[in-house]
Motif scaffolding. Sequence first.
Motif, short mmCIF file in Angstrom:
data_model
loop_
_atom_site.label_atom_id
_atom_site.label_comp_id
_atom_site.label_asym_id
_atom_site.label_seq_id
_atom_site.Cartn_x
_atom_site.Cartn_y
_atom_site.Cartn_z
N SER A 3 0.81 -1.22 0.00
CA SER A 3 0.00 0.00 0.00
C SER A 3 0.84 1.27 0.00
CB SER A 3 -0.93 0.02 1.22
OG SER A 3 -1.79 -1.10 1.22
N PHE A 4 2.03 1.24 0.61
CA PHE A 4 2.85 2.44 0.75
C PHE A 4 4.18 2.36 0.02
CE2 PHE A 4 -0.12 2.59 4.19
CZ PHE A 4 -0.40 3.92 4.40
N GLY A 5 4.45 1.22 -0.58
CA GLY A 5 5.69 1.09 -1.33
C GLY A 5 6.92 1.06 -0.42
N VAL A 6 8.07 0.96 -1.05
CA VAL A 6 9.31 0.90 -0.30
C VAL A 6 9.52 2.18 0.51
CG1 VAL A 6 11.82 0.76 -0.53
CG2 VAL A 6 10.36 -0.68 -1.97
N LEU A 7 9.16 3.32 -0.06
CA LEU A 7 9.39 4.60 0.59
C LEU A 7 8.54 4.72 1.87
CD1 LEU A 7 11.13 7.10 0.01
CD2 LEU A 7 9.15 8.13 -1.11
N GLY A 8 7.25 4.51 1.76
CA GLY A 8 6.38 4.61 2.93
C GLY A 8 6.66 3.54 3.96
N PHE A 9 6.94 2.32 3.50
CA PHE A 9 7.23 1.23 4.42
C PHE A 9 8.50 1.50 5.20
CE2 PHE A 9 8.69 -3.26 5.19
CZ PHE A 9 7.67 -3.61 6.06
N ALA A 10 9.50 2.10 4.56
CA ALA A 10 10.73 2.47 5.26
C ALA A 10 10.45 3.50 6.34
CB ALA A 10 11.75 2.99 4.26
N GLY A 11 9.57 4.47 6.03
CA GLY A 11 9.21 5.47 7.04
C GLY A 11 8.52 4.84 8.24
N LEU A 12 7.63 3.89 7.98
CA LEU A 12 6.93 3.22 9.07
C LEU A 12 7.89 2.41 9.93
CD1 LEU A 12 4.31 2.38 10.49
CD2 LEU A 12 4.08 0.53 8.81
N LEU A 13 8.79 1.65 9.30
CA LEU A 13 9.76 0.87 10.06
C LEU A 13 10.66 1.78 10.89
CD1 LEU A 13 10.90 -1.95 7.59
CD2 LEU A 13 9.31 -2.10 9.51
N TRP A 14 11.04 2.91 10.32
CA TRP A 14 11.86 3.88 11.05
C TRP A 14 11.14 4.33 12.32
CZ3 TRP A 14 13.68 9.13 8.48
CH2 TRP A 14 14.54 9.79 9.35
N ALA A 15 9.86 4.67 12.20
CA ALA A 15 9.09 5.10 13.37
C ALA A 15 8.95 3.97 14.39
CB ALA A 15 7.72 5.60 12.92
N LEU A 16 8.65 2.76 13.93
CA LEU A 16 8.49 1.63 14.84
C LEU A 16 9.78 1.33 15.60
CD1 LEU A 16 6.37 -0.83 12.64
CD2 LEU A 16 5.60 0.45 14.65
N LEU A 17 10.89 1.30 14.88
CA LEU A 17 12.17 1.02 15.52
C LEU A 17 12.55 2.11 16.51
CD1 LEU A 17 14.20 -0.40 12.48
CD2 LEU A 17 13.26 -1.68 14.42
N SER A 18 12.24 3.36 16.17
CA SER A 18 12.51 4.47 17.10
C SER A 18 11.70 4.31 18.38
CB SER A 18 12.17 5.81 16.44
OG SER A 18 13.01 6.07 15.33
N ALA A 19 10.45 3.89 18.24
CA ALA A 19 9.59 3.71 19.41
C ALA A 19 10.12 2.58 20.29
CB ALA A 19 8.16 3.42 18.96
N VAL A 20 10.44 1.44 19.69
CA VAL A 20 10.93 0.29 20.46
C VAL A 20 12.26 0.60 21.12
CG1 VAL A 20 11.72 -2.10 20.28
CG2 VAL A 20 9.66 -1.39 19.07
N ARG A 21 13.18 1.19 20.37
CA ARG A 21 14.50 1.52 20.93
C ARG A 21 14.38 2.55 22.05
NH1 ARG A 21 18.85 4.29 17.07
NH2 ARG A 21 17.23 5.91 17.22
N GLY A 22 13.55 3.58 21.84
CA GLY A 22 13.39 4.60 22.87
C GLY A 22 12.79 4.05 24.14
N LEU A 23 11.77 3.20 24.03
CA LEU A 23 11.17 2.61 25.22
C LEU A 23 12.13 1.67 25.93
CD1 LEU A 23 7.58 1.82 23.88
CD2 LEU A 23 8.24 3.65 25.46
N TRP A 24 12.93 0.92 25.17
CA TRP A 24 13.90 0.02 25.79
C TRP A 24 14.93 0.81 26.60
CZ3 TRP A 24 14.67 -4.60 27.44
CH2 TRP A 24 15.97 -5.07 27.66
N ARG A 25 15.39 1.94 26.07
CA ARG A 25 16.34 2.78 26.81
C ARG A 25 15.71 3.33 28.07
NH1 ARG A 25 19.18 6.27 21.88
NH2 ARG A 25 20.51 4.57 21.09
#
Length: 463
Positions: A373-395
Amino acid sequence: MSKESRKGALKMELIYWAFQALPFVVAFLAAVALLLIFNFSFRRFEFGLGVLAVTFWLDAATQSAPVLQLGLRWYIADLPLIILGAVTLLRWLVSKQMPWRHPGWLLYVGVFLVNLAIGLATQGTAAGVQARGEFYAIVAASYAMSFPIAREQVRALVAAFAWLGVGLALLTVYRWVVFYAPITDLLPPEGVYNIDGAIRVIGAPQALVLAQALLIGLYFAHLGGAATALRLLSPLFLGFVVALQHRSVWLAAAVGVAVGLLLARAKHVPVWQQVGVVCVMFSLLVGGVMYGGRVGQDVASSAQRAVAGEGTVQARLNNWRSTLGDWYGEGPRAILIGRTLGSDMTRVVRDAGGRDISIAYGAHNNYVTQLVSFGVLGFAGLLWALLSAVRGLWRMCQRREIGVSEYAALLLMLIVVQLAYYVAYASSFIQLSLIGMALAACAPSRRDGKVAAARPVYVPRVA
């Protein structure tokens, strides 16, 4: 004309004018209600979260069916999410409390808007219909992202899950009674609430919320308030999650159990105590399956099929391959920003019997759905946000600060559970609100032009 006749005529005239004025009164009250919802949602995150929770329950109660026909089909979630969308846009533009406009999320939303514009221009209203679910999710996450998130807001989230869990449990019991009694006049036109299994009277998104409420009760009862109530309700929620037989929810809950044990040290709770709670719940589960009669047999059979890879597993794998193949074959634009919204999603899939059949339903995998639905560009943005959330909460969990690590651990567990769930199902707006909360909770604070360590910011009562 007698006095009684005049009184009767006057009464009838008053009734006539009352009925004439009624639509205007209703319209006025509705406008006032919408303005109040807008105002309170703008000022208080807790109020907006309550709107999302009530909307989620009403959507489950109506089985995501249209409730109004005014040129377009209106669903129960349309109006609340449109209001929250307007609130979110205004907060993103003018609110001084906005913690973090995450660049990955901005990229994701930007791709959605571009794709929606192209879809509306080429496919008409079909693009809007197809974009409805993604719009809901984007609004819910962006709304949560526009508020500073700390202990008070996470406690409100726990309370929302507690009330939502109770509401979904009552809805489940009601539908079981209606179906198994049976009370045919109250059954839906199809005769069952779910064609995949009569006992599945609520869908996987709702069963996932019950599982998350169960996990909060298992691991976070020491936080008090609604979390303690969820500990008392845990055996009940466990029974519902098992009996509903959504195997992907079982897997996601198992991941949540593992994550909860991993995070036990961050919550200042002994690991042995957590293991003891899990063992008790597991014993209840095994006992329920062994002595649950027909339901227990159905649950055991469902679990055996899941372990053996039978049932829907192979069909879903074929579905993923076909969906990705069609997406890749549409060319560079689809690969970059996704397939055009509103376009025909029919594809050929080989079923378990080796026959080629045409299907048009979703990919049964949120990662595949987002990529297509969002292509490589949009999917990369979503993964970036998800990883930021998980990493930030872990810290934040590792900092072991009272009032920080416990609530960060709770958010982290809920997000990891939904990430596991996405392997088999698409997202829902109530789950995306957790992503928005996580991004706001671990937002970097800028001091002297540098990004400092993430710290929770407490929300004033008025925006």
